[in-house]
Scaffold this active site. Structure first.
Site, PDB file in Angstrom:
ATOM      1  N   GLY A  64       0.831  -1.193   0.000  1.00 34.81           N
ATOM      2  CA  GLY A  64       0.000   0.000   0.000  1.00 34.81           C
ATOM      3  C   GLY A  64       0.865   1.243   0.000  1.00 34.81           C
ATOM      4  N   GLY A 113      -0.526  -5.080   0.549  1.00 34.32           N
ATOM      5  CA  GLY A 113      -1.673  -4.740  -0.288  1.00 34.32           C
ATOM      6  C   GLY A 113      -1.665  -5.414  -1.655  1.00 34.32           C
ATOM      7  CD  GLU A 136       1.685  -6.250   6.041  1.00 33.88           C
ATOM      8  OE1 GLU A 136       2.114  -7.355   6.449  1.00 33.88           O
ATOM      9  OE2 GLU A 136       1.092  -6.113   4.962  1.00 33.88           O
ATOM     10  CG  ASP A 144      -3.545  -4.275   6.079  1.00 32.05           C
ATOM     11  OD1 ASP A 144      -2.548  -4.794   5.527  1.00 32.05           O
ATOM     12  OD2 ASP A 144      -3.969  -3.152   5.758  1.00 32.05           O
TER      13      ASP A 144
HETATM   14  C1  QUE Z   1       6.008  -3.414   4.950  1.00 29.01           C
HETATM   15  C2  QUE Z   1       5.045  -2.922   4.096  1.00 29.01           C
HETATM   16  C3  QUE Z   1       5.393  -2.297   2.893  1.00 29.01           C
HETATM   17  C4  QUE Z   1       6.752  -2.194   2.576  1.00 29.01           C
HETATM   18  C5  QUE Z   1       7.724  -2.704   3.434  1.00 29.01           C
HETATM   19  C6  QUE Z   1       7.333  -3.285   4.611  1.00 29.01           C
HETATM   20  C7  QUE Z   1       4.430  -1.738   1.991  1.00 29.01           C
HETATM   21  C8  QUE Z   1       4.922  -1.082   0.813  1.00 29.01           C
HETATM   22  C9  QUE Z   1       6.295  -1.030   0.547  1.00 29.01           C
HETATM   23  C10 QUE Z   1       6.890  -0.370  -0.591  1.00 29.01           C
HETATM   24  C11 QUE Z   1       8.048  -0.871  -1.153  1.00 29.01           C
HETATM   25  C12 QUE Z   1       8.659  -0.238  -2.228  1.00 29.01           C
HETATM   26  C13 QUE Z   1       8.114   0.912  -2.756  1.00 29.01           C
HETATM   27  C14 QUE Z   1       6.953   1.433  -2.177  1.00 29.01           C
HETATM   28  C15 QUE Z   1       6.353   0.785  -1.106  1.00 29.01           C
HETATM   29  O1  QUE Z   1       7.162  -1.598   1.421  1.00 29.01           O
HETATM   30  O2  QUE Z   1       3.195  -1.819   2.232  1.00 29.01           O
HETATM   31  O3  QUE Z   1       6.446   2.551  -2.676  1.00 29.01           O
HETATM   32  O4  QUE Z   1       8.698   1.551  -3.809  1.00 29.01           O
HETATM   33  O5  QUE Z   1       4.037  -0.524  -0.037  1.00 29.01           O
HETATM   34  O6  QUE Z   1       8.283  -3.784   5.479  1.00 29.01           O
HETATM   35  O7  QUE Z   1       3.730  -3.028   4.433  1.00 29.01           O
END
Ligand code: QUE
Length: 333
Positions: A64, A113, A136, A144
């Protein structure tokens, strides 16, 4: 600028996730676009099947828009947080109850997500490049997107293991544990996508291309021995008592997590095992609203996604000092 592209041809409605610079992480606009598209396609006769693919060769969907949620939490915009999670979970629920075949092709990272928009669908095709996780607890959040429903329903201990440690598993292992339905070698996935797009019967396409996944190397019996439990202290005690390299690696993963998140996750999975999918989403929305107000969430997202130092200062730092009243409040008990 939209991060979702759609096509309809030969009875197939395709959604292409196209936000490659963020590994297709789902932001509010993507959720807001996907909801009406999928709602309309459910009742639109020319669409007989929904196909979800990624324009990124690294990710299906990394999660997400956790960074935006942190910004909203820090500025006190709780309405934006409620809007985000309630629409994201509504999308996941629509997919879980979708009246037509819903097919996700996963050839890269699918986390958080990203699993919400795939695991609830009928068909999840993975390759050896798929990397599946619910990470998470490392950011002061909890699994979630309906994970409190589907994780407790995986084979013994697997859900608690994935949810607490954030362990990443490969596509073949995702089929073995039931998170994915079909394994296709990555070099054949374009042929699968093209065959589905051309309107070929889905069953025929899968029979032609899907393979028995390579044997799993995840230690199913150790996971059953140590993680088939709802008590984090008992799980950690068991791992500490084992003279075993794998057990030490799991302890290291757990040591990187927010202690409050571990306690919340264990309780949410315990409750989710006895709850309907709708009840799980209701409980998750309540918990998401409350846990995003904690300092651990702001700190975890800072350490993993903002500053990327991967050195969060969680408070409390030890499971022994977790505030049971705070856990109960987050979980809604
Ligand atoms: C836990 C998470 C997320 C995460 C790392 C976690 C998550 C998420 C991202 C993420 C990774 C790379 C991206 C970005 C988001 O990492 O939900 O925009 O470029 O979106 O440990 O829940």
């Amino acid at each position: 600028m939209s991060f979702i592209r759609t096509l309809i041809a030969h009875g197939v409605g395709e959604i292409i996730l196209d936000r490659p610079q963020a590994l297709n992480a789902l932001d509010q606009t993507m959720v807001d676009e996907m909801l009406p598209i999928l709602t309309n396609w459910a009742d639109d006769p020319p669409v007989e099947l929904v196909l979800v693919t990624s324009a990124s060769d690294r990710a299906f969907c990394a999660g997400g828009d956790i960074r935006a949620i942190r910004d909203n939490a820090m500025s006190g915009d709780t309405a934006a947080i409620t809007r985000y999670f309630s629409s994201e979970y509504r999308l996941d629920q629509l997919i879980a109850n979708y009246p037509k075949p819903y097919v996700a092709l996963i050839d890269g990272a699918a986390m958080g997500g990203g699993l919400g928009i795939s695991v609830h669908g009928e068909i999840r095709v993975v390759t050896e490049k798929a990397l599946i996780a619910m990470p998470e607890t490392a950011i002061g959040f909890f699994p979630d997107i309906g994970a409190t429903y589907f994780l407790p329903r995986l084979p013994a201990g697997i859900g608690m293991w994935l949810g607490l440690t954030g362990a990443r598993i490969r596509g073949a292992d995702a089929v073995t544990v039931g998170l994915a339905t079909h394994f296709v070698p990555s070099d054949r996935l374009p042929a699968v996508a093209d065959a589905i797009r051309s309107g070929a019967p889905l069953g025929d396409v899968l029979r032609e291309h899907a393979e028995v996944p390579p044997p799993t190397d995840i230690p199913l019996s150790k996971i059953a021995a140590y993680f088939d439990d709802v008590s984090v202290p008992a799980i950690i005690g068991g791992l500490q008592g084992a003279n075993d390299e794998w057990a030490q690696e799991q302890l290291a993963l757990l040591a990187g997590a927010s202690p409050t998140s571990l306690a919340v996750t264990a309780r949410m999975l315990e409750l989710g095992g006895q709850s309907s999918l709708d009840q799980c989403f209701d409980r998750e929305l309540y918990a998401a609203e409350h846990i995003t107000a904690t300092t651990d969430f702001a700190e975890g997202v800072r350490a993993v996604l903002v500053d990327k130092d991967r050195n969060p200062g969680f408070d409390p730092a030890s499971l022994d000092d977790v505030d049971a009243a705070l856990v109960a409040k987050i979980v809604g008990e």
